[in-house]
Design a protein around this motif. Structure first.
Motif, short mmCIF file in Angstrom:
data_model
loop_
_atom_site.label_atom_id
_atom_site.label_comp_id
_atom_site.label_asym_id
_atom_site.label_seq_id
_atom_site.Cartn_x
_atom_site.Cartn_y
_atom_site.Cartn_z
N GLU A 143 0.89 -1.07 0.06
CA GLU A 143 -0.22 -0.08 -0.07
C GLU A 143 0.89 1.30 -0.09
OE1 GLU A 143 -0.36 -2.62 2.12
OE2 GLU A 143 -2.18 -3.15 1.15
N GLN A 144 2.01 1.27 0.89
CA GLN A 144 3.03 2.44 0.94
C GLN A 144 3.59 2.57 -0.32
OE1 GLN A 144 5.39 2.42 4.40
NE2 GLN A 144 6.29 4.18 4.03
N ALA A 145 3.83 1.33 -1.01
CA ALA A 145 4.58 1.38 -2.04
C ALA A 145 3.82 2.20 -3.61
CB ALA A 145 4.99 0.15 -2.48
N ARG A 146 2.38 1.74 -3.57
CA ARG A 146 1.95 2.11 -4.35
C ARG A 146 1.57 3.75 -4.33
NH1 ARG A 146 -2.71 -2.20 -3.16
NH2 ARG A 146 -2.10 -3.78 -4.64
N GLU A 147 1.58 4.27 -3.01
CA GLU A 147 1.48 5.76 -2.80
C GLU A 147 2.66 6.49 -3.37
OE1 GLU A 147 0.66 6.34 1.03
OE2 GLU A 147 -1.43 5.36 1.16
N LEU A 148 4.00 5.77 -3.09
CA LEU A 148 5.27 6.47 -3.30
C LEU A 148 5.46 6.18 -4.86
CD1 LEU A 148 7.56 5.27 -0.38
CD2 LEU A 148 6.98 7.46 -0.91
N ILE A 149 5.01 5.45 -5.51
CA ILE A 149 5.01 5.07 -7.15
C ILE A 149 4.18 6.39 -7.81
CG2 ILE A 149 4.47 3.95 -9.22
CD1 ILE A 149 5.14 1.16 -7.00
N ALA A 150 3.07 6.34 -7.26
CA ALA A 150 2.06 7.30 -7.72
C ALA A 150 2.70 9.13 -7.49
CB ALA A 150 0.79 7.32 -7.07
N LEU A 151 3.34 9.12 -6.25
CA LEU A 151 3.84 10.33 -6.04
C LEU A 151 5.14 10.76 -6.71
CD1 LEU A 151 3.35 12.96 -4.19
CD2 LEU A 151 4.46 11.80 -2.41
N LYS A 152 6.31 9.57 -6.74
CA LYS A 152 7.54 9.95 -6.95
C LYS A 152 8.06 9.56 -8.50
CE LYS A 152 8.78 11.84 -2.89
NZ LYS A 152 9.78 11.10 -2.04
N ASP A 153 7.16 8.50 -8.85
CA ASP A 153 7.38 7.80 -10.27
C ASP A 153 8.64 7.23 -10.43
OD1 ASP A 153 6.81 7.31 -12.75
OD2 ASP A 153 7.48 9.03 -13.93
N PRO A 154 9.17 6.38 -9.60
CA PRO A 154 10.67 5.84 -9.57
C PRO A 154 10.88 5.35 -10.97
CG PRO A 154 9.40 4.38 -8.29
CD PRO A 154 8.24 5.63 -8.62
N ASP A 155 12.13 5.28 -11.28
CA ASP A 155 12.49 4.67 -12.62
C ASP A 155 12.54 3.09 -12.46
OD1 ASP A 155 12.95 7.18 -14.19
OD2 ASP A 155 14.61 7.59 -12.63
N TRP A 156 13.20 2.93 -11.37
CA TRP A 156 13.24 1.30 -10.89
C TRP A 156 12.68 0.88 -9.42
CZ3 TRP A 156 15.45 -2.42 -13.78
CH2 TRP A 156 16.08 -1.94 -15.14
N VAL A 157 12.33 -0.02 -9.17
CA VAL A 157 11.80 -0.54 -7.88
C VAL A 157 12.64 -1.83 -7.50
CG1 VAL A 157 9.84 -1.40 -6.51
CG2 VAL A 157 9.61 0.29 -8.36
N LEU A 158 13.10 -1.76 -6.33
CA LEU A 158 13.72 -2.88 -5.64
C LEU A 158 12.78 -3.51 -4.48
CD1 LEU A 158 16.74 -3.97 -5.97
CD2 LEU A 158 17.40 -2.46 -4.02
N LEU A 159 12.48 -4.67 -5.07
CA LEU A 159 11.24 -5.21 -4.17
C LEU A 159 11.58 -6.54 -3.50
CD1 LEU A 159 8.25 -5.30 -3.83
CD2 LEU A 159 8.03 -6.18 -6.08
N ASP A 160 11.19 -6.48 -2.08
CA ASP A 160 11.28 -7.90 -1.50
C ASP A 160 10.12 -8.82 -1.85
OD1 ASP A 160 11.84 -9.87 0.19
OD2 ASP A 160 11.59 -8.74 1.96
N ILE A 161 10.33 -10.03 -2.13
CA ILE A 161 9.31 -11.06 -2.47
C ILE A 161 8.31 -11.29 -1.33
CG2 ILE A 161 8.60 -13.43 -3.30
CD1 ILE A 161 11.35 -13.49 -4.66
N THR A 162 8.94 -11.33 -0.12
CA THR A 162 8.04 -12.06 0.82
C THR A 162 7.79 -10.96 2.05
OG1 THR A 162 10.30 -12.94 1.92
CG2 THR A 162 8.93 -14.39 0.64
N LEU A 163 7.02 -9.87 1.59
CA LEU A 163 6.77 -9.01 2.64
C LEU A 163 5.86 -9.45 3.43
CD1 LEU A 163 5.89 -6.32 0.13
CD2 LEU A 163 7.95 -6.16 1.65
N LYS A 164 5.87 -9.45 4.77
CA LYS A 164 5.08 -9.54 5.88
C LYS A 164 3.93 -8.74 6.06
CE LYS A 164 9.24 -11.17 8.45
NZ LYS A 164 10.21 -10.39 7.66
N THR A 165 3.12 -8.76 5.05
CA THR A 165 2.03 -7.80 4.88
C THR A 165 0.85 -8.75 4.13
OG1 THR A 165 2.69 -6.97 2.80
CG2 THR A 165 3.31 -5.70 4.80
N PRO A 166 -0.50 -8.29 4.10
CA PRO A 166 -1.53 -9.11 3.60
C PRO A 166 -1.26 -9.26 2.19
CG PRO A 166 -2.26 -7.53 5.01
CD PRO A 166 -1.00 -7.30 5.04
N VAL A 167 -0.56 -8.18 1.40
CA VAL A 167 -0.25 -8.21 -0.10
C VAL A 167 1.26 -8.41 -0.17
CG1 VAL A 167 -0.73 -7.07 -2.24
CG2 VAL A 167 -2.36 -6.67 -0.39
N SER A 168 1.61 -9.37 -0.95
CA SER A 168 2.89 -9.95 -1.19
C SER A 168 3.60 -9.02 -2.10
CB SER A 168 3.05 -11.32 -1.52
OG SER A 168 2.61 -11.51 -2.96
#
Length: 454
Positions: free
Chosen positions: A39-64
């Protein structure tokens, strides 16, 4: 990467995320921030428009992280995975989202920076190749006469060949044994600017360790006992051309170190030689192993994996391209009938149906062998039956039995009905079936099951 390119870190372990931030900032990258949830990533992507995302596969959150990766793929936002999870199902699910890199925890700063550099190169190479490919005529039969079939899965692989062939990028062919990796390597070479020189092929699994270095890199006379004359290695033989390293996953770690050095320095150290020999070689590698898992378990070097995985092409197994079985069978029928001096037999409707329903664990190679055997045994002008392995054949003992395809479809539909159409997340069909959500989506598409099925 240039200083203007921005990176977003999606990682819920603060220490790991902060270490990544420090490494990237030190190397001159612009940081968009750290997100600890999708959820936080979606907000930052919309706000900051990063060129690349470095993403952990196994986030301890409801959405992986895999769910976010699917969204990034649809947005055409390049991303790279980081994870300590070596579970086979997780790695396979992550792979379907087509990341530009895969970093296994724990990692060194150098690993991170090398992965980012190669990911950027791969990204630019793909986009440049696609633009250059727009002017190429997309006729499968004319461009690749030795690759039989016109199914969608095969066409996607051929499109990637067209896109990358004229570049000098390394190509990694992935797929099960018998899917035709050597034939695809030949197709890449013949469509390249190096086609006027022969393709040099090396079967890494067939080389004894004691001869591996001499075979690949050559040796001078007297370099070791028995070296009675100078030998030119495979890399020198491929100078100005292409080398195909088949079964690259079988290389021992010592040989991997030497191969990495050749790819980095573009020069070959002959055994017993005083000076390395410069070479200009395009590398195509192939494996039936899951190299991400091999890296995670310490059997394959991470930096060599990055060097080879610049442009991966996944070759589909035969069971996923059943529409190509009739033309492949016809091709092999003609081939072996001509070899044996026999008339080309027909295949009855029932016999062809048995080929279509068989699972083909040995893929195209197994189909070829079965057709060859049947052409030898057939004395008439029609093949009415194939001697398929009984334990893997469709059970035809009773008309009340369902095919494996029907059983799988009904099983998925029952799970979806129980979950009221929900696929992923807690209490979803994927959880009940014990499969990654992406695998369930793929199987739903394969069986024509609508996403909203309830």
């Amino acid at each position: 990467m240039s200083l203007k390119e921005k990176i977003l870190i999606v990682e819920d372990e603060f220490i790991v995320a902060n270490d990544l931030r420090i490494m990237l900032a030190k190397a001159g990258y612009t940081m968009c921030g750290i997100a600890s949830s999708v959820e936080q990533a979606r907000e930052l992507i919309a706000l900051k428009d990063p060129d690349w995302v470095l993403l952990d596969i196994t986030l301890k959150t409801p959405v992986s992280g895999i769910e976010l990766a699917k969204e990034l793929f649809l947005q055409k936002k390049p991303f790279l995975f980081i994870s300590a999870n070596t579970n086979q199902a997780t790695l396979e699910a992550a792979k379907t989202t087509q990341p530009y890199g895969f970093l296994v925890k724990p990692f060194r700063e150098r690993d991170l920076l090398v992965m980012l550099d190669i990911a950027r190169y791969r990204y630019s190479a793909e986009h440049s190749a696609v633009q250059n490919n727009q002017a190429v005529v997309s006729d499968d039969e004319n461009n690749f006469p030795d690759i039989i079939g016109k199914g969608l899965a095969l066409k996607k692989a051929l499109e990637k060949i067209r896109a990358v062939a004229r570049s000098n990028s390394s190509v990694l062919l992935l797929g099960e044994s018998g899917t035709g990796k050597e034939r695809f390597a030949q197709a890449v070479h013949r469509a390249s600017n190096r086609k006027n020189k022969p393709l040099v092929t090396v079967n890494c699994a067939a080389l004894p360790l004691s001869l591996l270095e001499s075979e690949l890199f050559g040796h001078e006379r007297g370099a070791f006992t028995g070296a009675n004359q100078k030998r030119i290695g495979k890399f020198e033989q491929a100078n100005g051309s292409t080398i195909f390293l088949d079964e690259i996953g079988e290389l021992p770690l010592d040989a991997q170190v030497k191969l990495l050095r050749v790819l980095q320095e573009r020069e070959v150290p002959r055994l017993g030689g005083d000076m390395p020999v410069p070479v200009d070689v395009r590398v195509i590698a192939a494996t039936n192993r899951n190299l991400e898992k091999e890296v995670a378990e310490g059997r394959f070097r991470l930096d060599l994996y990055y060097r080879l995985n610049v442009f991966p092409i996944e070759l589909p197994p035969l069971r996923e391209r059943t529409e190509d079985i009739p033309p492949l069978a016809a091709y092999f029928l003609k081939k072996f009938a001509l070899m044996l001096g026999k008339p080309v037999p027909e295949i009855s409707k029932e016999a062809m149906q048995s080929l279509m329903e068989y699972r083909w664990p040995g893929n195209i190679r197994e189909l070829e062998h079965i057709i060859e055997r049947q052409v030898i045994l057939t004395m008439s002008n029609e093949i009415t039956d194939f001697d398929l392995p009984v334990h893997l054949e469709k059970n035809t003992g009773s008309t009340s039995f369902e095919t494996m395809e029907q059983m799988e479809r009904n099983h998925i539909m029952n799970a979806l009905k129980l979950c009221k159409g929900r696929v992923s997340g807690a209490n979803g069909a994927a959880e009940i079936l014990g499969l990654p959500a992406q695998t369930v989506y793929s199987k739903m598409k394969k069986h024509g099951i609508e996403s909203g099925y309830k």
